[in-house]
Design an enzyme around this catalytic site. Structure first.
Site, mmCIF file in Angstrom:
data_model
loop_
_atom_site.group_PDB
_atom_site.id
_atom_site.type_symbol
_atom_site.label_atom_id
_atom_site.label_comp_id
_atom_site.label_asym_id
_atom_site.label_seq_id
_atom_site.Cartn_x
_atom_site.Cartn_y
_atom_site.Cartn_z
ATOM 1 N N ASN A 177 0.825 -1.199 0.000
ATOM 2 C CA ASN A 177 0.000 0.000 0.000
ATOM 3 C C ASN A 177 0.863 1.256 0.000
ATOM 4 O OD1 ASN A 177 -2.505 1.685 0.650
ATOM 5 N ND2 ASN A 177 -1.173 2.151 2.385
ATOM 6 N N ASP A 225 -6.009 8.191 -4.584
ATOM 7 C CA ASP A 225 -5.906 6.953 -3.822
ATOM 8 C C ASP A 225 -7.162 6.115 -4.056
ATOM 9 O OD1 ASP A 225 -5.254 4.982 -1.952
ATOM 10 O OD2 ASP A 225 -4.458 6.433 -0.523
ATOM 11 N N PHE A 265 -1.637 -9.967 2.401
ATOM 12 C CA PHE A 265 -1.665 -8.582 1.953
ATOM 13 C C PHE A 265 -1.941 -7.661 3.138
ATOM 14 C CE2 PHE A 265 -2.784 -10.913 -1.935
ATOM 15 C CZ PHE A 265 -1.897 -10.347 -2.838
ATOM 16 N N ASP A 266 -0.969 -6.828 3.473
ATOM 17 C CA ASP A 266 -1.094 -5.875 4.571
ATOM 18 C C ASP A 266 -1.975 -4.701 4.151
ATOM 19 O OD1 ASP A 266 -0.002 -4.785 7.233
ATOM 20 O OD2 ASP A 266 0.518 -3.168 5.837
ATOM 21 N N PHE A 267 -2.826 -4.228 5.055
ATOM 22 C CA PHE A 267 -3.602 -2.993 4.893
ATOM 23 C C PHE A 267 -4.277 -2.906 3.523
ATOM 24 C CE2 PHE A 267 -4.074 1.744 4.748
ATOM 25 C CZ PHE A 267 -4.786 1.896 5.918
ATOM 26 N N GLU A 293 -5.606 -8.335 5.009
ATOM 27 C CA GLU A 293 -5.867 -7.706 6.300
ATOM 28 C C GLU A 293 -6.699 -6.446 6.089
ATOM 29 O OE1 GLU A 293 -3.493 -5.416 9.895
ATOM 30 O OE2 GLU A 293 -3.196 -4.999 7.764
ATOM 31 N N GLN A 314 -20.278 -6.989 5.840
ATOM 32 C CA GLN A 314 -20.465 -6.630 4.435
ATOM 33 C C GLN A 314 -19.206 -6.016 3.837
ATOM 34 O OE1 GLN A 314 -23.410 -7.430 2.717
ATOM 35 N NE2 GLN A 314 -21.993 -7.033 1.031
ATOM 36 N N GLY A 361 -20.027 -16.749 9.180
ATOM 37 C CA GLY A 361 -21.400 -17.165 8.930
ATOM 38 C C GLY A 361 -21.897 -16.872 7.537
ATOM 39 N N TRP A 362 -21.244 -15.921 6.861
ATOM 40 C CA TRP A 362 -21.692 -15.527 5.527
ATOM 41 C C TRP A 362 -20.869 -16.167 4.414
ATOM 42 C CZ3 TRP A 362 -22.936 -9.531 5.530
ATOM 43 C CH2 TRP A 362 -24.095 -9.312 6.279
ATOM 44 N N ASP A 375 -0.574 -7.633 15.976
ATOM 45 C CA ASP A 375 -1.157 -6.327 16.257
ATOM 46 C C ASP A 375 -2.060 -6.364 17.482
ATOM 47 O OD1 ASP A 375 -0.083 -4.712 14.235
ATOM 48 O OD2 ASP A 375 -1.551 -5.394 12.773
ATOM 49 N N ASP A 486 -14.070 -24.320 30.392
ATOM 50 C CA ASP A 486 -15.296 -23.893 29.710
ATOM 51 C C ASP A 486 -15.438 -24.436 28.288
ATOM 52 O OD1 ASP A 486 -15.965 -22.539 31.979
ATOM 53 O OD2 ASP A 486 -15.599 -20.535 31.186
#
Length: 494
Positions: A177, A225, A265-267, A293, A314, A361-362, A375, A486
């Site tokens: 990036n 950008d 792939f960063d950022f 990421e 989304q 779930g999607w 991070d 647990d």
């Protein structure tokens, strides 16, 4: 990202705790101009120059004497394992935030290859390989210079060769990036690049044309950008075909000559998904594990995490649709899961449609699930999973669909290798893949029960007595395979 006013959300998933490392604090939070200092430090370290003076381009004699990027026999020396479907991937992040200290990380990892192989790891995500202003690698300068704070190019080549021989595929952390410039322009702005390492392919001694025109600090003249601004370093103009060709040449060299078999792939929120797709299709291809990421924001009501995180889900789905061939780190599942275990709110683990929360779930085969990374956890502790429940987190991601990503420090530094390896073995014996069928049988405040692939049942939560109809019965072939605080996991014997 997920900043909260109080400490529990740790003020953000800022990528770093100090300015010198130059990672963003929040996705839309702008830093002040002094953040250009780290990129400036690259030049001062290299040339001994002082800020404010225009730096000349490197003389031809120096360029002629520059080191060579690749070992000409490196590619032929690799014994690459067969490719496996991305859905069968089990990846580990092979470093923490402090792994750059000591200068011998590649050797450290090489010494752990037998343990990685025994653990069933298929892919190992390695830190950014190039020379960088920040020691962790996230402010790259000379892309072809692989002598970094993690070790030398020769040590990295040896590591990747031995990983491949062991059947473990190395994944490179690709930071494209942004890139720190090496020289100043006539106005004293750091926006001119050198190319100090001899290599095949297009030169990367770019000028301000390679930087986006709307970068608020570095005065680029390129296109606008295509994603979010990254304040700490010049944002690259991925609209520019020459720049993309240069990056493709570099990525192909990392693959063919250095042995990498996938990209992290960063950022990716910093550039359009169509370019991420191009970088995969023009290099390693679309039939291997890649991961992006995109540190999406979750929705909070004060200190309370909202139960509905569809907007964040989304955003991840939209990027995947454009990039087409990559998984994405499922930050949504991480956020929901750690709130569930911390506050005994296991009803969070089923959404309004009866599916798993988060990207899982999607679009489960594109969800790379994780407990912590360099991070969120490590020494930064920006958004850590509750320490006392880390194994509960692994019990969840290793018995569910999605591509599970383990963390080096949990495995090797926390003494959790035996417990994590047991869960990985259960996953493999049961044939659980990223796209396996998930049935959520119960999701109450104090108990969650799910069955995956018809062959594994997991119970989470402090409730001791499960309803009789949910208890896996020995006479039906079920056996307790793993348990801890647990959680309990049953496996159906074939």
């Amino acid at each position: 990202m997920y900043s909260r006013a109080a400490a529990p959300r740790a003020a953000c998933p800022a990528r770093v705790s100090a300015v010198v490392a130059c990672r963003p604090l929040r996705p839309f939070q702008r830093h002040s101009r002094p953040l250009v200092a780290p990129c400036r430090a690259f030049v001062e370290q290299k040339q001994g120059g002082a800020p404010g003076k225009t730096s000349p381009a490197p003389p031809a004699a120096a360029a002629a004497a520059a080191p060579t990027a690749a070992d000409p026999v490196a590619a032929s020396a690799f014994q690459r394992p067969p490719r496996i479907p991305p859905a069968e991937t089990i990846v580990m992040e092979g470093f923490g935030w402090e792994s750059c200290k000591g200068g011998n990380w590649w050797k450290v990892v090489e010494g752990k290859i037998p343990a990685l192989q025994a653990a069933g790891i298929t892919h190992l995500w390695l830190p950014p390989p190039s020379q960088s202003v920040s020691p962790q690698g996230y402010l790259p300068g000379q892309l072809y210079n692989l002598n970094s704070k993690y070790g030398t190019q020769e040590e990295l080549l040896s590591l990747n060769r031995k990983l491949l021989e062991a059947g473990i595929r190395p994944v490179a952390d690709v930071v494209i990036n942004h890139r720190c410039a090496q020289f100043q322009d006539e106005n004293g702005t750091w926006n001119r690049y050198g190319d100090d390492v001899t290599h095949q392919g297009k030169k990367i001694n770019w000028d301000k044309w390679a930087i986006t025109c709307d970068d608020p600090v570095f005065e680029g003249t390129g296109g606008k950008d295509s994603g979010d601004d990254y304040p700490a370093a010049p944002d690259l103009d991925h609209h520019n075909r020459e720049l993309r060709d240069s990056l493709v040449d570099w990525l192909n060299w990392l693959h063919k000559d250095m042995g990498f078999e996938g990209w992290r792939f960063d950022f990716v929120r910093g550039y359009a998904s169509e370019y991420c797709r191009e970088y995969m299709e023009r290099t390693i291809g679309d039939d291997v594990f890649h991961v992006g990421e995109n540190f999406v924001d979750l929705r909070w009501e004060g200190s309370h995490l909202d139960y509905n995180q569809d907007a964040a889900r989304q955003k991840l789905v939209d990027y995947i649709k454009g990039a087409k061939h990559t998984t994405m780190f499922d930050f949504v599942t991480k956020g929901i899961l750690q709130e569930a275990v911390k506050n005994t709110e296991y009803d969070r683990l089923r959404d309004g449609r009866g599916k798993a929360p988060g990207l899982l779930g999607w679009w489960p085969d594109c969800a790379c699930t994780f407990v912590d990374n360099h991070d969120t956890g490590s020494t930064q502790q920006h958004w850590p999973f509750p320490r006392s429940h880390v194994m509960l987190g692994y019990a969840y991601i290793l018995t569910h669909p999605g591509v599970p990503c383990l963390f080096w420090e949990h495995h090797f530094d926390w003494g959790l290798a035996k417990q994590i390896d047991k869960l990985v073995a259960v996953r493999k014996r049961a044939g659980i893949r990223a796209d396996s069928k998930l049935e959520i049988l119960a999701a109450d405040k104090d108990m969650y029960v799910a069955r995956c692939n018809g062959s594994v049942v997991i119970k989470l939560g402090p409730r001791f007595d499960m309803p009789a109809n949910l208890v896996p019965r020995k006479e039906d072939g079920w056996e307790l395979a793993a348990s801890g605080q647990d959680f309990a996991v049953w496996e159906k014997k074939q």
